[in-house]
Write an enzyme that holds these catalytic residues in place. Sequence first.
Site, mmCIF file in Angstrom:
data_model
loop_
_atom_site.group_PDB
_atom_site.id
_atom_site.type_symbol
_atom_site.label_atom_id
_atom_site.label_comp_id
_atom_site.label_asym_id
_atom_site.label_seq_id
_atom_site.Cartn_x
_atom_site.Cartn_y
_atom_site.Cartn_z
ATOM 1 N N GLY C 147 0.824 -1.192 0.000
ATOM 2 C CA GLY C 147 0.000 0.000 0.000
ATOM 3 C C GLY C 147 0.866 1.251 0.000
ATOM 4 C CB CYS C 148 0.140 4.694 -1.103
ATOM 5 S SG CYS C 148 -1.499 4.891 -0.371
ATOM 6 C CE1 TYR C 149 -1.480 8.194 3.767
ATOM 7 C CE2 TYR C 149 -3.278 6.659 3.435
ATOM 8 C CZ TYR C 149 -2.818 7.955 3.504
ATOM 9 O OH TYR C 149 -3.677 9.000 3.303
#
Lengths: 348, 348, 348, 348
Positions: C147-149
């Site tokens: 995921g991005c985070y």
Amino acid sequence: MFVSIVGATGYGGLELIRILNNHPQFKIKSLHTSSQFGRSLHEENAHLMHMKDKLEKIDPEAIAKHSDIVFLATPSGVSSRLISEFSDLDIKVIDLSGDLRLQTPGEYEYWYKKPAAPKPIIEEAVYGLSEWNAKAIKKSNIVANPGCYPTASLLGLAPLYTEGLAGAASDVVIDAKSGVSGAGKSPSAVTHFSEMNENFKIYKVNQHQHIPEIEQQLGRWSPGMQPIQPITFNTHLVPMTRGIMATMYIKVDRQTSSEELVDLYKTVYEDHPFVRVQPLAQFPSTKQVYGSNFCDVGVAHDERTGKVTVVSVIDNLMKGAAGQAIQNANLLMGLEETAGLWNSPLYP
Amino acid sequence: MFVSIVGATGYGGLELIRILNNHPQFKIKSLHTSSQFGRSLHEENAHLMHMKDKLEKIDPEAIAKHSDIVFLATPSGVSSRLISEFSDLDIKVIDLSGDLRLQTPGEYEYWYKKPAAPKPIIEEAVYGLSEWNAKAIKKSNIVANPGCYPTASLLGLAPLYTEGLAGAASDVVIDAKSGVSGAGKSPSAVTHFSEMNENFKIYKVNQHQHIPEIEQQLGRWSPGMQPIQPITFNTHLVPMTRGIMATMYIKVDRQTSSEELVDLYKTVYEDHPFVRVQPLAQFPSTKQVYGSNFCDVGVAHDERTGKVTVVSVIDNLMKGAAGQAIQNANLLMGLEETAGLWNSPLYP
Amino acid sequence: MFVSIVGATGYGGLELIRILNNHPQFKIKSLHTSSQFGRSLHEENAHLMHMKDKLEKIDPEAIAKHSDIVFLATPSGVSSRLISEFSDLDIKVIDLSGDLRLQTPGEYEYWYKKPAAPKPIIEEAVYGLSEWNAKAIKKSNIVANPGCYPTASLLGLAPLYTEGLAGAASDVVIDAKSGVSGAGKSPSAVTHFSEMNENFKIYKVNQHQHIPEIEQQLGRWSPGMQPIQPITFNTHLVPMTRGIMATMYIKVDRQTSSEELVDLYKTVYEDHPFVRVQPLAQFPSTKQVYGSNFCDVGVAHDERTGKVTVVSVIDNLMKGAAGQAIQNANLLMGLEETAGLWNSPLYP
Amino acid sequence: MFVSIVGATGYGGLELIRILNNHPQFKIKSLHTSSQFGRSLHEENAHLMHMKDKLEKIDPEAIAKHSDIVFLATPSGVSSRLISEFSDLDIKVIDLSGDLRLQTPGEYEYWYKKPAAPKPIIEEAVYGLSEWNAKAIKKSNIVANPGCYPTASLLGLAPLYTEGLAGAASDVVIDAKSGVSGAGKSPSAVTHFSEMNENFKIYKVNQHQHIPEIEQQLGRWSPGMQPIQPITFNTHLVPMTRGIMATMYIKVDRQTSSEELVDLYKTVYEDHPFVRVQPLAQFPSTKQVYGSNFCDVGVAHDERTGKVTVVSVIDNLMKGAAGQAIQNANLLMGLEETAGLWNSPLYP
């Protein structure tokens, strides 16, 4: 092939660096600046932290020895001084400033409020509107890279002139809008974030120095190459970083239709990969060319008024500056016109 | 005095609520909506968490019983239906939609692609351009509140027409730009943040429904009140929330100068506190009227082209909608024109 | 080598297309979508007007026949269904959704409120945090793209865990901020321009589905690979399109200094070209990685509190999604890790 | 009652003018500036074109003769010099700078890198956090108006301290974000539009001068008023003009729940109209207080970590500066606390 950049730390220079980092044939040989030499490029440019290049003094002879092309990404008034130093050396010059674009020194001095470049150099310089001047560019030693607004405007208007729908007497209104990076890198009250954000501004009303550049080029396309009627041209700042839109209104000289115009534009630009003509009844937004060298053009005939509406968008730092400069460098060196420039726009 | 709002939860309705919360004479009696009735206003409007008002069904008779004025902040097509229900009741109506602005039903149907309002109601409605129609507004029962673009355009052009510099045959180009709140509150692909941010878009090219509204009003100001030449009018979306700029180019009928024009505009608007005329060679930005009811106008004569450039800015939700609606309500009720509207723009 | 994309018209899919257009070894073979098949890619994507590709139905067998890799740029819940169809075929799969990241199906179902993917597939999937899992990625058939985070957070925290400054018991606070493109392409009230512009929002307070992904990976780096203390993690939307910053606060297990930390980070990431560690006392901004695959990290020790501050930035669509997916594809196929990804950030 | 402003042309001063233009009891008597005196206020402030006020020199004696209150909207370091000149005169002073907020001169000099104000003046100054210090403010002659970040942070944390959930030993993390107007009106590279737009920046990592101000006030609320543990506090710039959000994480001293916390906050702030507590599971965005004096607070207990999350938003120029200054002036003069400040936020 080796290239150097003078004025490497302005937005034009940084954009050249960005493109050249991915160019298949050109290699950056040296970067020059009048003020920050001795420092590393990445010191004030955190986005280039992966690069090791140093900034150097401006030394035309040294540059000409190791480079095939030098890009002058220097402000108007500075280029005209530098260009003389380069003109006797064995190096091609691409000047991104406005100093070599106007063929009449008096015009330059009137609009730029500065002394013009030496007449012989102005005469040697070729106007670098790549799609329309490729033959001359290929043979030139000095390219006057077009202004951002003239690029958008002229690519949008050209087919009307070259195909005989408009001419020297045509009434032309160009209402142009630009992202704020066009105002350069120096902080000012106008470009202070809290002033510019959530704001839309008009500036230099009826007095932008790109007016004579557009008129000069339209004149060349007019039958008999006679001087054209003064155009109406205004510029605005949009609260965004990149992008130019020119919305243009022209009374044309004969009956036409939106269908005919779209066909005509598609034909004219068939072999020019960077100009993308919109389908009938579609018009471009600035973001669809973001970070790319495309110029997207939409055109329509307004039956109520008899005028033609042309909408042209570019990324002001790409097709409006560094991108077109590389395109011209490609032409100069006999490379593919699209070399190093064939990336898709950043989206969204 | 009591007022009610129908369509309270759109941007126009919410702006009316914001103004009315601070109005010295008007008090909100009830808020109405076709879809969210039964809920509390603040439920989907966190910025109004300090308010206790409930949203109610639309019941014209009940509204007319307890209110002196009803604001219809409803979409075009909805207002025309509602207006019939209110027209027999003892209540003043101010309609913010486009439904009552065009005097010719056929024009409405051509541009709005919807059935027009009943002819008698259209005829009874007074066009609420406050600065130019105050006498008629004061005596009216139904006010057709002007569109946002027409407000900016007409306040900018009026002096040229009323003072005889322009007329029915004048060539007029209006290049207009708006913040995105003008597109309303319903999410769409066009107004999706990632699409609209860092983007500048043109829309409804040559086809915006505000064209006939502007032409109709210019015609009234032309000598003999004859129909005018079709105008050129285009609209763009700016990546900001509020603000409209109309940049206008007009070939005028006699010699003039920027000095004369500024003087003329200052004289014309001397007694109109909401129209602020810029000094010579200064032009407005949208932010200088942010959140206020001002319309700021700059004007210049371009000696090269002989055209006049007029730049007019408003806050599209204030002078372009809710603010002018309250201004008209003030006129209707014999209050100070500025009551509840005399706040300075939010800056920066 | 040929690649295909399923879910080609979302922001993740479009970003894959943008990168692949300039990739030296990968060639797009086909583009797939569940809803728009039969249409041309450029129809709703004006920025890709220069491309001729058609959108096709999702047909795993056909895809596996002509492609070496398939990217699933599909939403959570969709990938888990598709993955089963691909898992028996002779094709490498890189899944950009959250469906294969969590090793414990119960965790997935708790945080995603959806049925988990089949257990054997979850077990086969390799977590694609390229810098830390390259060996496993190279040998895998299915990559769960992070995921991005988590990408921003984990690249920023990793050295503290792997070098023994933090462990299972460490108190970790991650305050994360994202550009709005992270919310995807579907319009909604939250991402409506007029709501999101000039606004800063917190969302999913204490409940973001990336929490367990971060905790799982931190656990793997902790001594004994034991489950770690729950972390504090929150997410905000910034009124910009691209970019993530994770600001992180960690109580470390021994005395240290900013100097030591910067040195340690530089050493850890020495051979990882996409992670750029800031010099002492310098911290990254999101724009310095715009449109690039870099993750820039700044670190400091706060002597007053004894905590370590780590600041990590990425472009959420690049290193946070499509960029890292290509990086993983490069690893899978034995190419240079940087192939097709070595462009400088767009600036300004 | 008459008021004057020193430092009228900065953002704080301009916001005072905006509020005072609509204040029912206060009237602006004179506007002062150290650099632009002699000019008209509207010359560089087109948004105030409807005002005729002149800018004057700073003359404390003259000011004290004609005004009841003077607002010092001057930078830190300037206020401390001016304050001495006003302190012997018969006038109430409200200082918007940081010069009088810290009770320990050494702390001021450490964090501000400037000489502290005279000790007697510091001691006379009352900390103007209106909701928590009204009694002292009403009796004071000099008010130290709180900083923007401390206002948001303290209003969000106060109930935890005053109700015994947190104390001197609590671990507090404040991750704060601000619109760019907080950086003031002077252009700089950091706030240049093209640098700041589409960017998210952290600044003054662990070193912001508002840290001791927050710690001092938390200490006053702690049992025994003892000095508290150093807090973790960081600040970021958001690409927007107005608004602050403080996201705060605190380990509290006993078991609690989100329900209990929301109830407790509602009770604590029941009689404080400017603090609006969000319902359970709802959290504020900065835009919902735009241009208003509200502070909106959301609070939750994270069961996984045992920490409390508090989210507090203000408009940095209103409740964070000029709005709270007027609120304090209202208290000083025995007016309604909300006089001139009870406008709804601008939305959208």
